[in-house]
Scaffold this motif. Structure first.
Motif, mmCIF file in Angstrom:
data_model
loop_
_atom_site.group_PDB
_atom_site.id
_atom_site.type_symbol
_atom_site.label_atom_id
_atom_site.label_comp_id
_atom_site.label_asym_id
_atom_site.label_seq_id
_atom_site.Cartn_x
_atom_site.Cartn_y
_atom_site.Cartn_z
ATOM 1 N N GLU A 32 0.834 -1.194 0.000
ATOM 2 C CA GLU A 32 0.000 0.000 0.000
ATOM 3 C C GLU A 32 0.875 1.253 0.000
ATOM 4 O O GLU A 32 1.107 1.867 1.043
ATOM 5 N N PRO A 33 1.409 1.670 -1.135
ATOM 6 C CA PRO A 33 2.236 2.882 -1.176
ATOM 7 C C PRO A 33 1.416 4.122 -0.843
ATOM 8 O O PRO A 33 0.324 4.322 -1.383
ATOM 9 N N VAL A 34 1.939 4.939 0.079
ATOM 10 C CA VAL A 34 1.265 6.180 0.453
ATOM 11 C C VAL A 34 1.679 7.307 -0.485
ATOM 12 O O VAL A 34 0.852 8.123 -0.899
ATOM 13 N N LEU A 35 2.966 7.368 -0.814
ATOM 14 C CA LEU A 35 3.495 8.370 -1.738
ATOM 15 C C LEU A 35 3.998 7.679 -2.991
ATOM 16 O O LEU A 35 4.635 6.631 -2.917
ATOM 17 N N LYS A 36 3.716 8.276 -4.138
ATOM 18 C CA LYS A 36 4.120 7.681 -5.414
ATOM 19 C C LYS A 36 4.797 8.742 -6.289
ATOM 20 O O LYS A 36 4.151 9.682 -6.758
ATOM 21 N N GLY A 37 6.086 8.605 -6.454
ATOM 22 C CA GLY A 37 6.813 9.475 -7.379
ATOM 23 C C GLY A 37 6.716 10.950 -7.048
ATOM 24 O O GLY A 37 6.499 11.778 -7.944
ATOM 25 N N ARG A 78 4.575 28.963 0.046
ATOM 26 C CA ARG A 78 3.903 28.105 -0.936
ATOM 27 C C ARG A 78 3.089 27.052 -0.215
ATOM 28 O O ARG A 78 3.437 26.626 0.883
ATOM 29 N N LEU A 79 2.007 26.657 -0.846
ATOM 30 C CA LEU A 79 1.196 25.558 -0.346
ATOM 31 C C LEU A 79 1.324 24.390 -1.313
ATOM 32 O O LEU A 79 1.277 24.573 -2.539
ATOM 33 N N VAL A 80 1.512 23.198 -0.764
ATOM 34 C CA VAL A 80 1.632 21.987 -1.570
ATOM 35 C C VAL A 80 0.416 21.113 -1.272
ATOM 36 O O VAL A 80 0.208 20.692 -0.135
ATOM 37 N N VAL A 81 -0.384 20.884 -2.291
ATOM 38 C CA VAL A 81 -1.597 20.081 -2.147
ATOM 39 C C VAL A 81 -1.289 18.656 -2.589
ATOM 40 O O VAL A 81 -0.861 18.428 -3.728
ATOM 41 N N LEU A 82 -1.481 17.701 -1.678
ATOM 42 C CA LEU A 82 -1.242 16.292 -1.976
ATOM 43 C C LEU A 82 -2.557 15.594 -2.275
ATOM 44 O O LEU A 82 -3.579 15.868 -1.637
ATOM 45 N N ASP A 83 -2.513 14.684 -3.231
ATOM 46 C CA ASP A 83 -3.705 13.911 -3.582
ATOM 47 C C ASP A 83 -3.286 12.624 -4.277
ATOM 48 O O ASP A 83 -2.419 12.650 -5.157
ATOM 49 N N GLU A 84 -3.853 11.507 -3.838
ATOM 50 C CA GLU A 84 -3.598 10.198 -4.432
ATOM 51 C C GLU A 84 -2.105 9.876 -4.492
ATOM 52 O O GLU A 84 -1.594 9.364 -5.483
ATOM 53 N N GLY A 85 -1.405 10.219 -3.416
ATOM 54 C CA GLY A 85 -0.002 9.850 -3.293
ATOM 55 C C GLY A 85 0.970 10.745 -4.023
ATOM 56 O O GLY A 85 2.170 10.451 -4.049
ATOM 57 N N GLY A 86 0.519 11.839 -4.610
ATOM 58 C CA GLY A 86 1.421 12.719 -5.345
ATOM 59 C C GLY A 86 1.109 14.183 -5.110
ATOM 60 O O GLY A 86 0.152 14.537 -4.406
ATOM 61 N N VAL A 87 1.935 15.057 -5.684
ATOM 62 C CA VAL A 87 1.730 16.502 -5.577
ATOM 63 C C VAL A 87 0.741 16.916 -6.658
ATOM 64 O O VAL A 87 1.004 16.777 -7.853
ATOM 65 N N ALA A 88 -0.419 17.424 -6.229
ATOM 66 C CA ALA A 88 -1.467 17.804 -7.186
ATOM 67 C C ALA A 88 -1.381 19.278 -7.564
ATOM 68 O O ALA A 88 -1.549 19.635 -8.736
ATOM 69 N N GLU A 89 -1.117 20.148 -6.570
ATOM 70 C CA GLU A 89 -1.056 21.591 -6.832
ATOM 71 C C GLU A 89 0.022 22.218 -5.969
ATOM 72 O O GLU A 89 0.264 21.771 -4.841
#
Length: 726
Positions: A490-495, A680-691
């Motif tokens: 179950e990878p939490v972070l992907k690439g 800066r704000l880093v938005v995470l979603d589905e294991g990656g950086v979305a915004e």
């Protein structure tokens, strides 16, 4: 050619099957089913990743393609490789980690130690979290290794054993004097009272001297053995401290506490009392038999006639008891874990009124432990008396045949010799009966030793470089294609790719479970990424000394923890040896000074274990002060204001705004409004950086961040409306 194998036990149609996936270093995966001659082979070229999913009643391992070519028609991006029962989730996840690492880096990295589910020697199932088969491990090899801890005390223990030899000799001399009294003085009635008194006086002083030496020996031996037990406990605790967080995620606190405290105690008791006692009993038997053999070798062999049978039974019984003590140990660890969880979460238990439920849960676990212990004792009570009876058959043989020899004056056996033999039989058969307990003692002790040595041998996933670097931790944190999962499948972070500039404040936002805390855990190197790397000032953090990294990193966790000490000690924990001026300055910056000075003893007031006497906001402010006092180059805030009311949060936020100026900061906050001032704000979603962007920029995009802000505002309005109506 290097290869890695995963064995599965279900067919694609869910029917029982047997096969394996083999990944080779040339990048090919072959699917081999037992009984099927032709193997299906596919290349990882064009594969985006290989993944595992936990289905209903089974697990699935599949390939995700970059393009739909060669994929299944029904699901164009995927190809199902195999199914397996749920017990295969972890091994399947490890298989995927290795393949995905190859896809990302082009190299195959096969672990040296692969967790086995079945013993290769006896084919019995392996106990979870134990790499050694409880039926096949070498007990005496384990004892020998435990003996290595005794080396610093070898001279002292050798001296005590030599002294104990003198004690044994004084004890064993009594039957010889008894034979002299019977054969030379009493039976012929030739001795005078003075001669008899002299002989008895010699016996008395020998016995008295032996007792004095015994007391001295016991004191010397026990002192060394206690230090040995302490050394083993400290070594185990030190090893535990050097481990990564992965170990603590895999094992329960009760299990670890039992290994460090109870198991080292069992081993210490064995070497302090039982091993010493066993050694003395063996020496006593050997000396007694030697004397008997010299006196009359015919009767001596009668004495020891049943001994081989006893030793054979003891050897066979040892194998059975070993497995039973392992089972008892596992149930004991379960009981400790339940007790630890109940005590730690007692407020939750009482808040939900689940006292009766928890009592039943603990009672049931204790009942299972008692049942296993009772079964073991029952088995022992059935086995021990027959072994004792068999060992005592020699006594009857000596009395019968020896009595015949005395009556017939055969082979030089006199009444005194028979007296000597009957007395020495006590020095032989009583120790033999007691030594028949040895399989039980050894099984119990070696079971504990195996648990201790597993902790000592278990290599931490966080390994320090041979030549660690001490680069400035001033910022410039870079995540380069980082993939990580607490569970291999179950990878939490992907690439993840992310660059944090020196002196910049970064806010991490996203839904629960997207990996915000995981991202900062990796930055602190509590874990290492599965693939990719994290660099600080262009240096991989795996090449940086962990102590240097942690000394220059301040952190405030969401779950605050305070030690059972004073306010001063808890704040100074971030900087050992800090002056009162530094502690006070840090507490003022965290807005904690006022409530501390209002207590009876100020900074010397005892907090209590876990800080349960304080409010959530007070504990959080102490945690912030503990991070601030380090004056860290890198500051990490994981929900640092989550437990504060709005007024206190505003005060703390002002302090944090001052503290974070010019300092690289990574912050996670439940209230998104507290991150407005982030660079800066880093938005995470589905294991990656979305915004990525500022508060204004992300709001204008009307993407994920915009939806999160709107959802939170709507929730706040509902709360305000509810309060106004009430």
């Amino acid at each position: 050619m290097k290869e890695y194998t995963f064995e599965y036990d279900l067919g694609l149609d869910m029917s029982p099957s047997a096969g394996r996936l083999v990944f080779r270093e040339d990048g090919e995966i072959s699917i081999q089913e037992y009984g099927v001659p032709a193997a299906l082979t596919l290349s990882t070229d064009g594969v985006e990743e290989i993944a595992v999913r936990a289905g209903v009643g089974c697990g699935l391992l599949y390939v995700k393609y970059k393009t739909p070519e060669d994929a299944d028609k029904e699901t164009p991006d995927f190809k199902l490789l195999c199914r397996f029962t749920m017990s295969g989730l972890d091994p399947a996840g490890e298989f995927c980690k290795i393949v995905n690492f190859y896809i990302t880096t082009g190299t195959i990295d096969i672990p040296e130690i692969v967790e086995k589910r079945v013993c290769e020697k006896c084919n019995r199932p392996m106990v979870k979290d134990i790499r050694v088969c409880v039926f096949c491990y070498n007990q005496f090899g384990v004892l020998k290794r435990a003996g290595s801890f005794i080396k610093p005390y070898a001279k002292t223990l050798t001296l005590s054993q030599l002294m104990s030899m003198f004690t044994l000799i004084t004890f064993l001399s009594a039957p010889i004097f008894t034979r002299l009294l019977v054969d030379r003085f009493w039976e012929p009635q030739l001795g005078t009272l003075a001669e008899v008194g002299l002989l008895i006086g010699i016996m008395f002083f020998l016995r008295f001297g032996g007792e004095l030496v015994f007391i001295m020996t016991a004191r010397i031996f026990n002192k060394a053995a206690i230090h040995f037990s302490n050394d083993m406990r400290v070594a185990t605790y030190q090893k535990l401290q050097s481990h990564s967080m992965t170990l603590f995620a895999k094992r329960t606190p009760g299990d670890l506490i039992r290994r460090i405290v109870d198991d080292t105690g069992v081993v210490g008791d064995f070497f302090t009392d039982l091993a010493r006692w066993m050694m003395e009993m063996i020496i006593m038997i050997l000396l007694a038999f030697t004397i008997l053999f010299i006196t009359n070798w015919r009767l001596a062999f009668l004495v020891l006639a049943p001994v081989p049978i006893v030793f054979y039974c003891a050897y066979r019984f040892r194998l059975l008891m070993r497995a039973r003590f392992e089972r008892q140990w596992r149930k004991g660890a379960k009981v400790n874990s339940i007790l630890h969880d109940i005590i730690k979460g007692i407020r939750t238990v009482k808040a939900f009124g689940n006292e009766e439920k928890e009592i039943k849960k603990y009672a049931d676990a204790n009942h299972e432990l008692a049942s296993i212990g009772s079964d073991n004792e029952k088995l022992w009570s059935l086995m021990f008396p027959p072994m004792g009876f068999i060992s005592g058959i020699g006594e009857f043989l000596v009395l019968f045949i020896g009595g015949w020899m005395v009556l017939n004056q055969a082979f030089g056996v006199t009444l005194g010799v028979l007296f000597q033999f009957t007395m020495y039989m006590g020095f032989i058969f009583w120790p033999l009966r007691m030594l028949s307990n040895a399989p039980r003692w050894i099984a119990n002790t070696t079971t504990s030793m195996v648990k201790i040595f597993e902790l000592l041998d278990d290599e931490s996933e966080i390994k320090e470089a041979k030549t660690p670097k001490s680069v400035p931790i001033s910022g410039d944190v870079a995540y380069d294609n980082v993939t990580f999962g607490y569970k291999s499948y179950e990878p939490v972070l992907k690439g993840v790719d992310l660059k944090i500039n020196p002196g910049e404040m970064i806010g991490l936002v996203g839904k629960s479970g997207v990996g915000k805390s995981t991202l900062i855990n990796l930055a602190m190197r509590l874990y290492d990424p599965n693939t990719g790397r994290i660099a600080i000032n262009d240096t991989d953090i795996r090449d940086i000394s962990p102590s240097h990294l942690h000394e220059n990193t301040g952190v405030v966790f969401q779950d605050t923890f305070l030690f059972a000490g004073t306010f001063y000690e808890n704040i100074a924990y971030g900087k050992p040896g800090a002056s009162y001026e530094e502690v006070i300055a840090a507490s003022k910056a965290a807005n904690a000074h006022d409530f501390i000075t209002q207590t009876a003893d100020g900074y010397e007031t005892l907090v209590g274990e876990g800080g349960q006497t304080l409010s959530g906001g007070e504990r959080q402010r102490l945690s912030i002060a503990r991070a601030i006092i380090k004056n860290p180059d890198l500051l990490i805030l994981d929900e640092a204001t989550s437990s504060l009311d709005v007024e206190t949060e505003s005060l703390i936020q002002d302090s944090l705004n001052r503290i974070t100026q010019g300092r690289t900061t990574i912050a996670i906050a439940h209230r998104l409004s507290t991150l407005r001032n982030a660079d800066r704000l880093v938005v995470l979603d589905e294991g990656g950086v979305a915004e990525v962007g500022t508060h204004r920029e992300l709001l204008s995009k009307k993407g994920l961040y915009y939806n999160l802000v709107m959802a939170q505002r709507q929730s706040s309005r509902k709360e305000e409306n509810a309060e106004s109506k009430s």
